[in-house]
Motif scaffolding. Structure first.
Motif, short mmCIF file in Angstrom:
data_model
loop_
_atom_site.label_atom_id
_atom_site.label_comp_id
_atom_site.label_asym_id
_atom_site.label_seq_id
_atom_site.Cartn_x
_atom_site.Cartn_y
_atom_site.Cartn_z
N ALA A 299 0.81 -1.22 0.00
CA ALA A 299 0.00 0.00 0.00
C ALA A 299 0.85 1.27 0.00
O ALA A 299 0.55 2.22 -0.73
CB ALA A 299 -0.94 0.00 1.20
N VAL A 300 1.90 1.28 0.81
CA VAL A 300 2.70 2.50 0.94
C VAL A 300 3.77 2.59 -0.14
O VAL A 300 3.96 3.63 -0.77
CB VAL A 300 3.32 2.59 2.34
N LEU A 301 4.47 1.47 -0.39
CA LEU A 301 5.55 1.48 -1.37
C LEU A 301 5.09 1.09 -2.77
O LEU A 301 5.86 1.23 -3.73
CB LEU A 301 6.69 0.55 -0.92
N GLY A 302 3.87 0.56 -2.90
CA GLY A 302 3.30 0.31 -4.21
C GLY A 302 3.76 -0.95 -4.90
O GLY A 302 3.68 -1.05 -6.13
N THR A 303 4.23 -1.97 -4.19
CA THR A 303 4.66 -3.22 -4.82
C THR A 303 3.47 -4.17 -4.95
O THR A 303 2.46 -4.02 -4.25
CB THR A 303 5.76 -3.90 -4.00
N ASP A 304 3.60 -5.16 -5.83
CA ASP A 304 2.57 -6.19 -5.93
C ASP A 304 2.92 -7.35 -4.99
O ASP A 304 3.91 -7.30 -4.26
CB ASP A 304 2.42 -6.68 -7.37
N ALA A 305 2.09 -8.41 -5.00
CA ALA A 305 2.31 -9.52 -4.07
C ALA A 305 3.64 -10.21 -4.33
O ALA A 305 4.36 -10.56 -3.39
CB ALA A 305 1.16 -10.53 -4.20
N PHE A 306 3.97 -10.42 -5.60
CA PHE A 306 5.25 -11.05 -5.93
C PHE A 306 6.41 -10.18 -5.44
O PHE A 306 7.37 -10.68 -4.84
CB PHE A 306 5.34 -11.27 -7.44
N GLY A 307 6.33 -8.88 -5.66
CA GLY A 307 7.38 -7.98 -5.20
C GLY A 307 7.49 -7.94 -3.69
O GLY A 307 8.58 -7.77 -3.14
N THR A 308 6.35 -8.10 -3.01
CA THR A 308 6.38 -8.14 -1.54
C THR A 308 7.16 -9.35 -1.04
O THR A 308 8.01 -9.23 -0.15
CB THR A 308 4.94 -8.17 -1.00
N GLY A 309 6.87 -10.52 -1.61
CA GLY A 309 7.62 -11.71 -1.23
C GLY A 309 9.10 -11.55 -1.52
O GLY A 309 9.96 -11.95 -0.73
N LEU A 310 9.42 -10.92 -2.65
CA LEU A 310 10.81 -10.70 -3.03
C LEU A 310 11.51 -9.79 -2.02
O LEU A 310 12.67 -10.01 -1.66
CB LEU A 310 10.87 -10.09 -4.42
N ARG A 311 10.81 -8.78 -1.55
CA ARG A 311 11.40 -7.82 -0.61
C ARG A 311 11.58 -8.39 0.79
O ARG A 311 12.26 -7.78 1.62
CB ARG A 311 10.56 -6.55 -0.59
N LEU A 312 10.94 -9.52 1.06
CA LEU A 312 11.15 -10.18 2.35
C LEU A 312 12.32 -11.16 2.31
O LEU A 312 12.70 -11.72 3.35
CB LEU A 312 9.88 -10.93 2.77
N MET A 313 12.92 -11.36 1.15
CA MET A 313 14.00 -12.32 1.02
C MET A 313 15.25 -11.98 1.86
O MET A 313 15.94 -12.89 2.31
CB MET A 313 14.39 -12.48 -0.45
N PRO A 314 15.60 -10.69 2.07
CA PRO A 314 16.75 -10.43 2.94
C PRO A 314 16.60 -11.03 4.34
O PRO A 314 17.58 -11.46 4.95
CB PRO A 314 16.80 -8.90 3.00
N MET A 315 15.38 -11.08 4.83
CA MET A 315 15.15 -11.73 6.12
C MET A 315 15.45 -13.22 6.02
O MET A 315 16.03 -13.82 6.93
CB MET A 315 13.72 -11.51 6.57
N MET A 316 15.07 -13.83 4.89
CA MET A 316 15.39 -15.24 4.68
C MET A 316 16.89 -15.46 4.60
O MET A 316 17.41 -16.49 5.05
CB MET A 316 14.73 -15.75 3.40
#
Length: 529
Positions: A299-316
């Motif tokens: 909502a704030v940064l404007g990414t889609d669901a796939f991009g959201t999962g991608l942006r959580l990868m540093p935590m992984m």
């Protein structure tokens, strides 16, 4: 006859890592199934003509049944064989996935998801319970680390895999992807995993099973519905009241039995108790973080669901690093010090994240997400390992079932508590001055709803206010979670036994005398309160 515990000088099975790989894939598919449908839900709602209530139950039916059935699942594995019941769980999960893939109505999808919850409840605790039969003591930490990593990795992988599938296939592909992984798991269970059970496991107590399933299911449902309906809503109050009553009766009944399904004698052991508490607290904080971050990215940064999962990868990435170094650090530092250090890292990451500003963008999140993943791994992997190390092999099913139940309920409580905090802080900060009453009410529901209203009204000021309000609310959630992590680190450091898991919990009078699992490195801590 059950297989006897493997003597310490017996060579380990050379196929054990292949077996673990298959079990990890099974656990991974269970984990990302908790989030993968969030991506497919809009498409499913359109094609299946699902109402808002039906959409909610498509998600919640899995979670509620999953939490309700996990405690009886451990006892079923102890009594009928852990490999057998793990195979049954995989078969149920695969069959329900096939049903979900072919569904042509919301009711069929809800039913399929509920059966998947039963299968998942069998897979989750029993995947941990088979580790002692596959691996020597010195390798059990690595095996548990792999399973814990799969559990944690599944949540961000859900939207990542779901978005990738929906870009190329129809919505049923989010169910289809489960089938090959389930098939691999079943083959590995049959060919590679030795059977184990508790020869003195009690008969299935139907009354206790109903109380446990009903109580945990009602508790989870009430916690899920509370933030949406309001905590004073009649249905929420009734389900939470029923949960308290049912679980209270279950506890009192368990205290009078020699070998109960809810084996509270496990909590008398200080090592198990504090390891389970640490794992549960990490789940509370991590579920809270997962609750606020995806909406921030979308909502704030404007990414889609796939991009959201991608942006959580540093935590992984941080979690994977932790899984590689935990064994060495465990030998040098012991479980208590390592878990405390992991919780401290989680606290540092969450407190850093609570400083997020509206204009910071993804770069700032990318700085603290790896630290969060590292702290998660360094705390939850040794905590789960230390808890399992206190158990005799015969009680691994009941013990791991209780551990996973505590984590699941803790996660649900975390989502509810942080969800209420998020909603309150967002609503208090949002500026709806000048909006029509109906539009203002809609905007207060969520930042996504506010964005939709702003787009309809071409109101850039509302968009800016909604984004600023959400970042403010997210910061409050991360701040509170960080403080909880600090308190958790202090409690674990002060109260958990020394450098090792405590001595294995012995069965109640009349139970078998089983060879204990060795402690996880270092000196033994005391096991009395």
């Amino acid at each position: 006859m059950p297989t006897a515990p493997t003597p310490p000088n017996t060579p380990p099975d050379p196929r054990r890592w292949w077996a673990l790989t298959a079990v990890v894939l099974s656990v991974l598919v269970i984990s990302f199934d908790l989030t993968i449908l969030n991506v497919a839900l809009p498409t499913m709602a359109t094609e299946l003509h699902a109402s808002t209530s039906q959409q909610q139950w498509i998600i919640d039916s899995y979670t509620v049944v999953f939490a309700a059935a996990m405690l009886p699942a451990g006892l079923l594995g102890d009594r009928f064989g852990r490999r057998r019941m793990l195979t049954v769980g995989l078969a149920l999960f695969g069959t329900a996935s096939l049903l979900g893939m072919l569904a042509d109505s919301p009711g069929t999808v809800i039913a399929a998801r509920a059966v998947m919850g039963v299968g998942g409840a069998l897979i989750m605790p029993l995947s941990m319970a088979v580790v002692p039969g596959l691996f020597p003591v010195k390798e059990q930490g690595r095996a548990i680390g792999a399973l814990a990593s799969a559990l944690a990795a599944g949540m961000p992988l859900g939207p990542l895999v779901g978005g990738l599938l929906l870009n190329h296939f129809w919505w049923g592909s989010v169910f289809l992807v489960n089938l090959p992984l389930v098939a691999i798991g079943i083959i590995a269970c049959v060919l590679l995993i030795p059977e184990s059970r508790d020869p003195a496991a009690p008969r299935i107590d139907l009354v206790a099973t109903v109380l446990a399933a009903g109580g945990l299911g009602s508790l989870t449902y009430g916690i899920i519905e509370g933030p949406t309906r309001g905590w004073s809503d009649g249905l929420v109050v009734a389900t939470l009241g029923a949960a308290v009553a049912g679980l209270t009766v279950l506890v009192l009944r368990s205290l009078r039995q020699r070998r109960p399904m809810l084996d509270l004698s496990l909590l008398r052991d200080r090592g198990y108790r504090w390891s389970a508490l640490a794992a549960t607290l990490v789940s509370v904080m991590v579920f809270g973080g997962f609750f606020v971050l995806p909406l921030y990215f979308q909502a704030v940064l404007g990414t889609d669901a796939f991009g959201t999962g991608l942006r959580l990868m540093p935590m992984m990435g941080g979690l994977l690093v932790a899984s590689r170094i935990t064994d060495r650090l465990l030998v040098r530092l012991g479980a208590r010090t390592l878990i405390t250090a992991g919780l401290a890292l989680v606290a540092a990451a969450l407190l850093l994240g609570s400083r997020t500003g509206t204009g910071d963008g993804y770069g700032f999140a990318a700085c603290w997400l790896p630290l969060l993943g590292l702290g998660m791994g360094l705390s939850i992997i040794p905590a789960m390992g230390a808890a399992l190390a206190t158990l005799t092999p015969e009680r691994a099913g009941v013990g791991s079932g209780l551990l996973q139940t505590l984590r699941q309920v803790g996660g649900a409580i975390g989502v509810a508590a942080f969800g209420s905090l998020l909603a309150g802080a967002y609503t208090a900060r949002l500026d709806t001055t000048g909006l029509p009453a109906a539009a203002a009410r809609t905007a207060r529901d969520s930042v996504a709803a506010a964005d939709a209203v702003a787009q309809q009204l071409h109101d850039l000021a509302l968009t800016a206010s909604a984004h600023a309000a959400y970042v403010h609310a997210m910061d409050r959630v991360l701040l509170v979670a960080g403080v909880v992590a600090v308190v958790s680190a202090v409690l674990v450091g002060a109260r958990m036994p020394g450098r090792a898991a405590a001595a294995p919990v012995t069965p109640a009078p009349g139970g078998p005398e089983a060879a204990p699992l060795a402690a996880m490195g270092g000196d033994r801590g005391e096991s009395s309160v």
